[in-house]
Enzyme design. Structure first.
Site, PDB file in Angstrom:
ATOM      1  N   ASP A   9       0.886  -1.156   0.000  1.00  0.00           N
ATOM      2  CA  ASP A   9       0.000   0.000   0.000  1.00  0.00           C
ATOM      3  C   ASP A   9       0.928   1.210   0.000  1.00  0.00           C
ATOM      4  O   ASP A   9       2.123   1.103   0.328  1.00  0.00           O
ATOM      5  CB  ASP A   9      -0.855  -0.073   1.286  1.00  0.00           C
ATOM      6  CG  ASP A   9      -1.602   1.204   1.577  1.00  0.00           C
ATOM      7  OD1 ASP A   9      -1.500   1.700   2.715  1.00  0.00           O
ATOM      8  OD2 ASP A   9      -2.261   1.727   0.672  1.00  0.00           O
ATOM      9  N   ASP A  11       0.047   5.154   0.921  1.00  0.00           N
ATOM     10  CA  ASP A  11      -0.097   6.146   2.002  1.00  0.00           C
ATOM     11  C   ASP A  11      -0.174   5.468   3.365  1.00  0.00           C
ATOM     12  O   ASP A  11      -0.999   4.590   3.577  1.00  0.00           O
ATOM     13  CB  ASP A  11      -1.343   6.993   1.756  1.00  0.00           C
ATOM     14  CG  ASP A  11      -1.238   7.816   0.463  1.00  0.00           C
ATOM     15  OD1 ASP A  11      -2.280   8.077  -0.156  1.00  0.00           O
ATOM     16  OD2 ASP A  11      -0.117   8.143   0.045  1.00  0.00           O
TER      17      ASP A  11
HETATM   18  O1  LIG Z   1      -3.396   4.035   1.736  1.00  0.00           O
HETATM   19  P1  LIG Z   1      -3.571   4.190   0.219  1.00  0.00           P
HETATM   20  O2  LIG Z   1      -4.553   3.186  -0.378  1.00  0.00           O
HETATM   21  O3  LIG Z   1      -2.227   4.213  -0.509  1.00  0.00           O
HETATM   22  O4  LIG Z   1      -4.204   5.678  -0.027  1.00  0.00           O
HETATM   23  C1  LIG Z   1      -5.126   6.218   0.896  1.00  0.00           C
HETATM   24  C2  LIG Z   1      -5.474   7.577   0.340  1.00  0.00           C
HETATM   25  O5  LIG Z   1      -6.034   7.460  -0.937  1.00  0.00           O
HETATM   26  C3  LIG Z   1      -6.524   8.292   1.142  1.00  0.00           C
HETATM   27  O6  LIG Z   1      -7.618   7.400   1.353  1.00  0.00           O
HETATM   28  C4  LIG Z   1      -8.716   8.091   1.950  1.00  0.00           C
HETATM   29  O7  LIG Z   1      -9.779   7.164   2.101  1.00  0.00           O
HETATM   30  P2  LIG Z   1     -11.052   7.257   1.100  1.00  0.00           P
HETATM   31  O8  LIG Z   1     -10.544   6.900  -0.304  1.00  0.00           O
HETATM   32  O9  LIG Z   1     -11.576   8.658   1.165  1.00  0.00           O
HETATM   33  O10 LIG Z   1     -12.045   6.203   1.640  1.00  0.00           O
HETATM   34  C5  LIG Z   1      -8.327   8.633   3.328  1.00  0.00           C
HETATM   35  O11 LIG Z   1      -8.047   7.543   4.178  1.00  0.00           O
HETATM   36  C6  LIG Z   1      -7.083   9.508   3.217  1.00  0.00           C
HETATM   37  O12 LIG Z   1      -6.615   9.835   4.509  1.00  0.00           O
HETATM   38  C7  LIG Z   1      -5.991   8.795   2.470  1.00  0.00           C
HETATM   39  O13 LIG Z   1      -4.905   9.695   2.222  1.00  0.00           O
HETATM   40 MG   LIG Z   2      -2.676   3.322   3.378  1.00  0.00          MG
END
Ligand SMILES: O=P(O)(O)OC[C@@H](O)[C@H]1O[C@@H](OP(=O)(O)O)[C@@H](O)[C@@H](O)[C@@H]1O
Ligand SMILES: [Mg+2]
Ligand SMILES: [Zn+2]
Length: 179
Positions: A9, A11
């Site tokens: 993953d 972020d």
């Molecule tokens: O952890 P990965 O998958 O690499 O990326 C997560 C991000 O796309 C964002 O995903 C969002 O969730 P929602 O997409 O809004 O449910 C939130 O959790 C944000 O804080 C976060 O930065």
């Molecule tokens: Mg993540």
């Protein structure tokens, strides 16, 4: 010999995450030891791929060019340490679009496995959110939780049976390289 594939993953695992999303290259800041971990894995013969939800695209917070610039930055930093980053797959869709790629669906993992022509069974998928772990479980991959990003909050939830837990990506790399 089977390819040594590790899927990450992004972020909260490679870079700091934010509840306000990571909206620019300037906001994309590697977590301590993560670049070195990817480089060490790569130099030890591992192929490191990435599967990341990026609903910020659908939400209009940033565009594909900006996302690509973040990933170019990642590749440059890892290359400076003598390693390389494999396939990066992202889901640009919003939670209500019903796509097949947004985690916890395993669509991105399947794309990566098909690209490298390897079965997903037992492949380690390292994440900080429950959706990451559920995506792994859905295709019989090994769910691996790190305590960075949202990981400590996730750890308090009902995790898929067999989830492995590490402090951070550096600890995951040490485990894979040394065992
Ligand atoms: O952890 P990965 O998958 O690499 O990326 C997560 C991000 O796309 C964002 O995903 C969002 O969730 P929602 O997409 O809004 O449910 C939130 O959790 C944000 O804080 C976060 O930065
Ligand atoms: Mg993540
Ligand atoms: Zn999608």
């Amino acid at each position: 010999m089977m390819l040594k594939l590790l899927i990450l993953d992004r972020d909260g695992v490679i870079n700091y995450d934010s509840d306000a999303y990571i909206k620019s290259v300037q906001e994309w800041i590697p977590l301590p030891g993560s670049i070195e971990a990817i480089a060490q894995l790569s130099k030890a013969g591992w192929t490191v791929a990435i599967a990341t939800n990026q609903s910020g695209i659908a939400r209009g917070y940033y565009d594909i060019a900006t996302l690509d610039a973040m990933h170019a930055r990642l590749r440059t930093l890892v290359a400076e340490q003598g390693g390389e980053v494999g396939l990066v797959v992202y889901c640009p869709h919003g939670p209500d679009e019903g796509c097949d790629c947004r985690k916890p669906k395993p669509g991105m993992l399947k794309i990566i496995a098909e690209h490298y022509k390897v079965p997903l069974a037992g492949i380690w998928f390292v994440g900080d959110s429950l959706g990451d772990l559920e995506a792994a479980k859905a295709v019989d991959s090994q769910p691996v939780l790190v305590k960075t990003g949202k990981g400590e909050k996730t750890q308090a939830k009902n995790l898929p049976v067999g989830t492995l837990i590490f402090d951070d990506l550096a600890a995951v790399a040490a485990e894979l390289i040394n065992n």
